[in-house]
Design an enzyme around this catalytic site. Structure first.
Site, mmCIF file in Angstrom:
data_model
loop_
_atom_site.group_PDB
_atom_site.id
_atom_site.type_symbol
_atom_site.label_atom_id
_atom_site.label_comp_id
_atom_site.label_asym_id
_atom_site.label_seq_id
_atom_site.Cartn_x
_atom_site.Cartn_y
_atom_site.Cartn_z
ATOM 1 N N HIS A 104 -54.353 -61.440 -10.563
ATOM 2 C CA HIS A 104 -55.813 -61.378 -10.526
ATOM 3 C C HIS A 104 -56.314 -59.943 -10.659
ATOM 4 C CE1 HIS A 104 -54.728 -60.345 -6.429
ATOM 5 N NE2 HIS A 104 -55.951 -59.846 -6.257
ATOM 6 N N ASP A 106 -59.388 -57.672 -8.812
ATOM 7 C CA ASP A 106 -60.206 -57.810 -7.607
ATOM 8 C C ASP A 106 -61.685 -58.015 -7.930
ATOM 9 O OD1 ASP A 106 -58.110 -57.614 -5.813
ATOM 10 O OD2 ASP A 106 -58.157 -55.421 -5.874
#
Ligand code: SIN
Length: 282
Positions: A104, A106
């Site tokens: 991912h 952030d």
């Protein structure tokens, strides 16, 4: 001030030795660090001894800081610091024990996702708890032609993993926190505002759909894209030492935490994270 820079892998990442971040860097040194961050995407500053205020002060040189939506997992006196921690008090995790179970970027679920994050390793386990980083410029530059065509001009729908019923976390957001993180959309190919380079901007933890496509088509394209972005040749896995401060660029790199020892009662990993706000992707 001078420092030594050692590249950490073919993919991305460099170690910086010889800088004390507890004191303000002079402008030439700051500029050299800034350039290294743009060139290597992930910097690892060794042997830092930082109070929360010093960590925040260095982070703020790059931009204003975000307060994480899990606002009960932050330091009370310094809410800019998110606790990434497996420590429990009175049976309850004091922070997020499972930050980043999937690749991912952030707060990519905000209108203005993050420029970068700084994670400071305070208590580091002897084994496990590595953080993986992946270079999304390389992912863009090596997209197979059919995949490149499928995502050309498309926007992704982003939602906080902790606000997505399909994902499971040890700590989820409460209803008020969820209400503050509605889905947003961003271009799946973005241009870095400082380097002008293009990168893939989609990730398994926060990108839940491609806008305007039927669900089956969207799911199939995203799963091919996520598999491409996770290719080992784009990645570096950081084996933490106590007092490392890592600083990654959320605009062109993904990261993932190794959580395999989370259920081991002897496993303690305690870290402080700041998250620097960025621009709306274009
Ligand atoms: C994060 O996703 O910011 C945390 C990464 C880690 O715990 O290694």
């Amino acid at each position: 001030m001078s420092f030594t820079l050692n590249p950490l892998s073919e993919a991305l990442g460099a170690e910086i030795v010889g800088l004390d971040l507890s004191r303000p860097l002079d402008k030439p040194t700051f500029d050299a660090v800034h350039q290294a961050h743009l060139d290597y995407l992930v910097l690892v500053f060794r042997e830092q001894d930082l109070t929360p205020a010093q960590h925040i002060a260095f982070s703020e040189r790059f931009g204003p800081l975000d307060i994480h939506p899990a606002d009960d997992a932050v330091l009370t006196e310094h809410p800019e610091i998110l606790l990434v921690s497996t420590r429990r008090e009175n049976g309850r995790y004091i922070g997020l024990p499972d930050g980043g179970p999937k690749w991912h970027s952030d707060i990519s679920y905000r209108e203005k996702p993050s420029l970068g994050s700084m994670l400071y390793g305070i208590e580091i386990p002897e084994e496990g708890g590595n953080t993986g980083f992946a270079n999304m410029y390389k992912a863009y530059e090596t997209l197979p032609a059919d995949l490149a065509q499928a995502i050309e001009g498309k926007r992704g729908v982003f939602l906080a993993g902790r606000n997505n019923a399909k994902q499971t976390f040890r700590r989820t957001l409460n209803d008020a926190q969820k209400a503050k993180t509605p889905p947003v959309s961003h271009p799946i190919i973005r241009t870095h505002p400082e380097t002008g380079r293009k990168s893939v901007f989609a990730n398994e933890q926060h990108t839940i759909a491609i806008e305007g496509l039927p669900e089956d088509d969207s799911d199939a394209i995203l799963s091919e894209l996520f598999a491409h972005c996770a290719r080992p040749e784009f990645a570096y896995f950081h084996d933490w030492r106590p007092a490392d401060l890592t600083f990654w660029d959320n605009r062109c790199a993904l990261h993932i935490a190794d959580l395999t020892r989370l259920d081991d009662p002897a496993y303690l990993r305690h870290m402080h994270r700041t998250t620097i706000q960025g621009d709306a992707p274009f």
